[in-house]
Design an enzyme around this catalytic site. Structure first.
Site, PDB file in Angstrom:
ATOM      1  N   CYS A 100       0.824  -1.220   0.000  1.00 38.81           N
ATOM      2  CA  CYS A 100       0.000   0.000   0.000  1.00 38.81           C
ATOM      3  C   CYS A 100       0.857   1.270   0.000  1.00 38.81           C
ATOM      4  CB  CYS A 100      -0.990  -0.057   1.161  1.00 38.81           C
ATOM      5  SG  CYS A 100      -2.458   0.957   0.856  1.00 38.81           S
ATOM      6  N   HIS A 199      -3.765  -5.667   2.250  1.00 41.86           N
ATOM      7  CA  HIS A 199      -3.584  -5.944   3.671  1.00 41.86           C
ATOM      8  C   HIS A 199      -4.307  -7.258   3.954  1.00 41.86           C
ATOM      9  CE1 HIS A 199      -2.349  -1.729   4.173  1.00 41.86           C
ATOM     10  NE2 HIS A 199      -3.377  -1.415   3.403  1.00 41.86           N
TER      11      HIS A 199
HETATM   12  N1  GLN Z   1      -1.970   7.022   1.772  1.00 40.31           N
HETATM   13  C1  GLN Z   1      -2.057   6.068   0.708  1.00 40.31           C
HETATM   14  C2  GLN Z   1      -3.358   6.106  -0.062  1.00 40.31           C
HETATM   15  O1  GLN Z   1      -4.379   6.503   0.465  1.00 40.31           O
HETATM   16  C3  GLN Z   1      -1.802   4.680   1.254  1.00 40.31           C
HETATM   17  C4  GLN Z   1      -2.881   4.213   2.182  1.00 40.31           C
HETATM   18  C5  GLN Z   1      -2.535   2.948   2.919  1.00 40.31           C
HETATM   19  O2  GLN Z   1      -1.373   2.578   3.020  1.00 40.31           O
HETATM   20  N2  GLN Z   1      -3.543   2.265   3.456  1.00 40.31           N
HETATM   21  O3  GLN Z   1      -3.376   5.723  -1.222  1.00 40.31           O
END
Ligand code: GLN
Length: 245
Positions: A100, A199
């Site tokens: 992510c 995740h």
């Molecule tokens: N901030 C990033 C996004 O919103 C990653 C989010 C995350 O790692 N859950 O795309």
């Protein structure tokens, strides 16, 4: 940093990057799954937790980095760029699983809090920006056949980012359910670097990915394990989003 020395030459050295900044939705579970799957095969493990004030050791075998909010993501990218240790480790052949926010950081740029481009580590030929709607929910996807055959990918996504893949990376998978990169693909890989939005944690949902990383490190597929509990979790999550087979 907990430790910076290899206990034995044969130990699998796992490096967990910036748990103080980037570890949402239980991404640290990826470390635990890798450790356990190595130990159950008699492979000794040494894990290094690298906090964001510490240098990234260059001698690890498998590096892991997780997701996070926008500000820790920007801070993490700045520190990793300044440190240079992760880039040097990948250049000498280490494997990396980036999740992510960590995935976006591995590209050329990603979208900051206001959508402004923030420079990444350029370990993957990708660029990310902010999408118009948050991608949130369960995801299922078919993994690239060149990596396998490997079982259907399952996980949970929650991100604003969309990611464009360049010609030097291959999609990790094609989505069946969910958004992923935003173009019908989810994640990408190049060499021994894998990026994913998933995740779950990703390696608990997809132990085959953990074995892929271990196999790249030990030079061949590791011995099969009894995966009864992993299989139950996978079946339950896949049944929740896919039509009955
Ligand atoms: N901030 C990033 C996004 O919103 C990653 C989010 C995350 O790692 N859950 O795309």
């Amino acid at each position: 940093m907990q430790s910076d020395r290899r206990t034995t030459e044969s130990a699998l050295r796992i490096v967990w990057i910036y748990p103080d900044l980037l570890s949402t939705y239980g991404d640290q579970g990826n470390v635990l799954v890798l450790e356990q799957r190595a130990l159950r095969r008699g492979i000794p493990v040494e894990t290094v937790h690298v906090r964001s004030a510490d240098p990234v050791p260059e001698t690890g075998d498998i590096y892991l980095i997780g997701g996070g909010e926008d500000r820790p993501q920007i801070l993490g990218a700045e520190r990793l760029r300044r440190d240079g240790g992760l880039n040097r480790a990948v250049a000498r052949g280490a494997a990396l699983l980036a999740v992510c926010a960590g995935y976006q950081i591995m590209g050329t740029t990603f979208g900051g809090e206001e959508g402004q481009p923030v420079p990444g580590l350029e370990l993957l030929d990708i660029a990310s920006g902010r999408g118009t709607a948050r991608a949130v929910g369960e995801l299922a996807a078919e993994i690239a056949p060149e990596l396998g055959p490997l079982p259907t990918l399952t996980g949970f996504e929650n991100h604003m980012g969309v990611t464009w893949l360049g010609s030097a990376v291959r999609p990790l998978s094609r989505t069946i359910v969910g958004i992923g990169n935003g173009d019908g693909t989810e994640g990408c890989y190049a060499g021994k670097v894998i990026g994913t939005y998933l995740h779950g944690p990703a390696l608990a949902r997809n132990p085959a990915l953990a074995d892929l990383l271990i196999g790249w490190t030990i030079g061949g597929p590791p011995a099969p394990l009894d995966d009864t509990w992993y299989d139950r979790l996978r079946q339950e999550r896949l049944a929740a989003v896919l039509p009955a087979q």
